[in-house]
Enzyme design. Structure first.
Site, mmCIF file in Angstrom:
data_model
loop_
_atom_site.group_PDB
_atom_site.id
_atom_site.type_symbol
_atom_site.label_atom_id
_atom_site.label_comp_id
_atom_site.label_asym_id
_atom_site.label_seq_id
_atom_site.Cartn_x
_atom_site.Cartn_y
_atom_site.Cartn_z
ATOM 1 N N SER A 132 0.860 -1.135 0.003
ATOM 2 C CA SER A 132 -0.122 -0.081 -0.169
ATOM 3 C C SER A 132 0.768 1.166 0.153
ATOM 4 O O SER A 132 2.145 1.232 0.315
ATOM 5 C CB SER A 132 -0.686 -0.123 1.338
ATOM 6 O OG SER A 132 -1.411 1.319 1.607
ATOM 7 N N TYR A 145 -1.512 -0.964 10.661
ATOM 8 C CA TYR A 145 -1.715 -0.815 9.228
ATOM 9 C C TYR A 145 -0.478 -0.534 8.405
ATOM 10 O O TYR A 145 -0.076 -1.370 7.743
ATOM 11 C CB TYR A 145 -3.008 -0.046 8.572
ATOM 12 C CG TYR A 145 -3.408 -0.553 7.068
ATOM 13 C CD1 TYR A 145 -3.867 -1.566 6.809
ATOM 14 C CD2 TYR A 145 -2.934 0.499 6.112
ATOM 15 C CE1 TYR A 145 -4.108 -1.974 5.385
ATOM 16 C CE2 TYR A 145 -3.273 0.195 4.723
ATOM 17 C CZ TYR A 145 -3.731 -0.987 4.671
ATOM 18 O OH TYR A 145 -4.044 -1.224 3.057
#
Length: 240
Positions: A132, A145
């Site tokens: 990501s 995350y």
């Protein structure tokens, strides 16, 4: 005959769009996710769909071996399955940290180990991991995350170095903000609202999951000697 493509997290988002794109060109596929009915509803040819949690390495490997018995050895695995549970680290439930690390990191490691030794022996194959933009730079309320996605980036780089002498490609993709089900995993409604407001404010609403899928397929279909080691892909209007 084209070679086997394995896609995890194929019941929605990037995984589902990847399945559709590879099906267009006749690739045999193994699609893996917990919601098997959503994959089966695609009704794609030459495709095996299995209900698998990527944190369960035994069932993950069993599904891969079953598909390989039918379609031949895995030439590409896309470790796409992931969860995004955004939260303020000071108050976030540690169970959410563990869930992200288990799926986003351990699940990827499971997928890599299941196929990498065969690829080394054949001196051919490609592993593509979904990281990501949060695996490249920090964002507020993304601590755990980010930890998981920085982890994907790091482990991919290490394994790339280990597999490149065997002519095996190991790549990672870092998408920015894209509309998928991923944000819905977050349990803090205020964070969800803030994230959506941020996307609208910067205009980062035009890129789609299909755009990301097409980019991944492009990277795979380049000659084996060409490795796009890292791809960061965002909406043109996303400035962070």
């Amino acid at each position: 005959m084209k070679k086997l493509v394995v896609i995890t997290g194929a019941s929605s988002g990037f995984g589902m769009e990847l399945a559709k794109e590879f099906a267009k060109d006749g690739y045999p596929m193994l699609l893996l996710a917990r919601r098997v009915e959503k994959m089966e509803a695609l009704n794609l040819p030459n495709t095996m769909c299995k209900k698998v949690d990527v944190t369960d390495k035994e069932s993950f490997e069993s599904a891969v071996r079953e598909a390989e018995a039918q379609y031949g050895k895995t030439d590409l695995i896309i470790n796409n399955a992931g969860v995004m549970l955004l939260g303020d680290l000071s108050v976030q439930d540690p169970k959410e940290w563990k869930r992200m690390l288990d799926v986003n990191v351990m699940g990827v490691m499971n997928g890599m180990q299941i196929v990498m030794n065969d690829m080394k022996e054949r001196r051919f194959g490609t592993i593509i991991n979904l990281s990501s933009i949060a695996g490249v730079k920090p964002f507020a309320n993304h601590a755990a995350y980010c930890a998981s996605k920085y982890g994907v980036a790091g482990l991919t780089e290490v394994v790339r170095g280990e597999l490149s002498p065997y002519n095996v490609r190991t790549l990672y993709i870092c998408p920015g903000a894209v509309s998928t089900e991923l944000l819905g995993h977050t349990t803090d409604k205020n964070i969800i609202e803030g994230y959506e407001q941020w996307k609208e404010s910067v205009g980062a609403t035009n890129i789609t999951a299909n755009d990301v899928a097409k980019t991944i397929k492009y990277a795979y279909e380049l000659p084996q000697a060409v490795s796009l080691r890292q791809i960061v892909i965002t909406d043109t209007m996303q400035d962070a």
